[in-house]
Write an enzyme that holds these catalytic residues in place. Sequence first.
Site, PDB file in Angstrom:
ATOM      1  N   GLY A  43       6.175  10.316   4.546  1.00 38.43           N
ATOM      2  CA  GLY A  43       6.408  11.548   5.298  1.00 38.43           C
ATOM      3  C   GLY A  43       5.625  12.729   4.753  1.00 38.43           C
TER       4      GLY A  43
ATOM      5  CE  LYS B  74      10.690   6.325  18.373  1.00 38.71           C
ATOM      6  NZ  LYS B  74      11.703   7.258  17.840  1.00 38.71           N
TER       7      LYS B  74
ATOM      8  N   GLY C 160       4.511   4.362   3.076  1.00 40.74           N
ATOM      9  CA  GLY C 160       5.323   3.652   4.061  1.00 40.74           C
ATOM     10  C   GLY C 160       4.796   2.281   4.394  1.00 40.74           C
TER      11      GLY C 160
ATOM     12  NE  ARG D  27       9.012   5.745  -3.167  1.00 40.51           N
ATOM     13  CZ  ARG D  27       9.702   5.675  -2.037  1.00 40.51           C
ATOM     14  NH1 ARG D  27      10.977   5.351  -2.063  1.00 40.51           N
ATOM     15  NH2 ARG D  27       9.123   5.937  -0.900  1.00 40.51           N
TER      16      ARG D  27
HETATM   17  P1  AMP Z   1       5.861   3.652  11.869  1.00 39.59           P
HETATM   18  O1  AMP Z   1       7.053   3.791  10.959  1.00 39.59           O
HETATM   19  O2  AMP Z   1       5.857   4.573  13.022  1.00 39.59           O
HETATM   20  O3  AMP Z   1       4.548   3.643  11.085  1.00 39.59           O
HETATM   21  O4  AMP Z   1       6.013   2.243  12.538  1.00 39.59           O
HETATM   22  C1  AMP Z   1       5.987   1.064  11.815  1.00 39.59           C
HETATM   23  C2  AMP Z   1       6.634   0.004  12.635  1.00 39.59           C
HETATM   24  O5  AMP Z   1       5.961  -0.118  13.857  1.00 39.59           O
HETATM   25  C3  AMP Z   1       6.598  -1.347  11.984  1.00 39.59           C
HETATM   26  O6  AMP Z   1       7.900  -1.729  11.643  1.00 39.59           O
HETATM   27  C4  AMP Z   1       6.012  -2.259  13.055  1.00 39.59           C
HETATM   28  O7  AMP Z   1       6.729  -3.454  13.212  1.00 39.59           O
HETATM   29  C5  AMP Z   1       6.157  -1.429  14.312  1.00 39.59           C
HETATM   30  N1  AMP Z   1       5.136  -1.777  15.316  1.00 39.59           N
HETATM   31  C6  AMP Z   1       3.819  -1.853  15.151  1.00 39.59           C
HETATM   32  N2  AMP Z   1       3.212  -2.251  16.282  1.00 39.59           N
HETATM   33  C7  AMP Z   1       4.175  -2.438  17.199  1.00 39.59           C
HETATM   34  C8  AMP Z   1       4.181  -2.854  18.567  1.00 39.59           C
HETATM   35  N3  AMP Z   1       3.051  -3.166  19.187  1.00 39.59           N
HETATM   36  N4  AMP Z   1       5.369  -2.931  19.201  1.00 39.59           N
HETATM   37  C9  AMP Z   1       6.511  -2.628  18.554  1.00 39.59           C
HETATM   38  N5  AMP Z   1       6.566  -2.220  17.261  1.00 39.59           N
HETATM   39  C10 AMP Z   1       5.416  -2.126  16.601  1.00 39.59           C
END
Ligand code: AMP
Length: 397
Positions: free
Chosen positions: A378, A199, A355, A36
Amino acid sequence: MISFHTYDFQNKRAIVRVDFNVPIDKNTGEVTDSKRIAAALPTIQHILNKGGSVVLLSHFGRPKNGPQDIFSLNQIIPKVSEMIGSTVQFSNDCIGEDAYSKSQNLRPGEVLLLENVRFHDEETNGDMVFAENLSRHGDCYVNDAFGAAHRAHASTTQLATFFPNDKMPGLLMQAEIQNARKVLMEAQKPFTAIVGGAKVSDKVLIVENLLNIADHIIIGGGMAYTFFKAKEGHIGASLCEEDRIQKCIEILDRASSMGVQIHLPMDSIVADQFAADAQTDTSKSDEIPATWMGLDIGPEAIASFSEVIKQSKTILWNGPMGVFEMKAFEQGTKSMAFAVAEATKNGAFSLIGGGDSAAAVQLFGLSSEVSYVSTGGGALLEYFEGKALPGLAALEA
Ligand code: AMP
């Protein structure tokens, strides 16, 4: 919008809002990833080369109730000085007499870093008086903090109003917006969006907006299992957001009526627990045994997703395909990174949303093999959700 390139910085003090929210080692206080800082250097160097001086403003972490040593920007002074190539001055408050006297005495070519703007609650509240106090530091305002552009905070948004004829985006901000626009407004087809992560709720808005512009949407990661549940599949103990099932059904219906192909991972690497040393197996994603959970996409999904990616001319990627932080569940994300790199080599434009996707591409050594890695998680997400970014809007007003 005022042009950063043609603006006359000679003998001017430029307030530059940067995103120096870098990770540091808790024990040594050393910066562990300086990306950054590096990203803001072209803007800083340009102003210095044009005969100006620079007052740097940044947030750092999420301090609560005023100053805390662990969130002091003081810790990164050696790294910032080393990277800029000269001694950077520091004031331990971003407003107040010490800060004003240091900024007023800056000579062309000199740089001052002010303490974490979030040590004042007025920053996150978007307080006008606080913004006006910050404005006393300079003659013009440059916003280069794309990573914070989705926040209507005093130093990212209100501050701009005090420089109606002297506010502009820095080089990083410009590059971020140009690259995002290439995908959002000028995507060459076929356009494939890869969306993953934990999520559905975090990604619903982006998926809905992408339905209007993408030809293919690849959905992986934990969020895929709510879609399988929506299709009445058996997903065992995989992540599932019951309150989003209806939304997933709507998305699948809308996609088919709009001719957008949604690709879900037909198979998964499943585990008997959420752990690096879990027992693993491969399973169809809609037939996962009751106590097992899908933690990565499986080999069939990798093969079919890679095929779609390699045929694409524009690619946007936000969110990992699995729990890539654990070796046993990194293969899906790793394979997508290699497929995106190969498509890029063959002429596709690929944008990696900050991210975790940026971290993954870096982990697999492919950052320079994709077209652009965004610094804003974000902010990029909100841009693709179709929202106006307050930090950008304030520069245009
Ligand atoms: P996000 O911040 O929503 O992009 O989520 C990223 C996180 O999702 C990472 O830390 C991954 O470890 C987690 N992740 C990805 N796939 C899965 C899964 N199948 N089950 C649980 N966590 C997951």
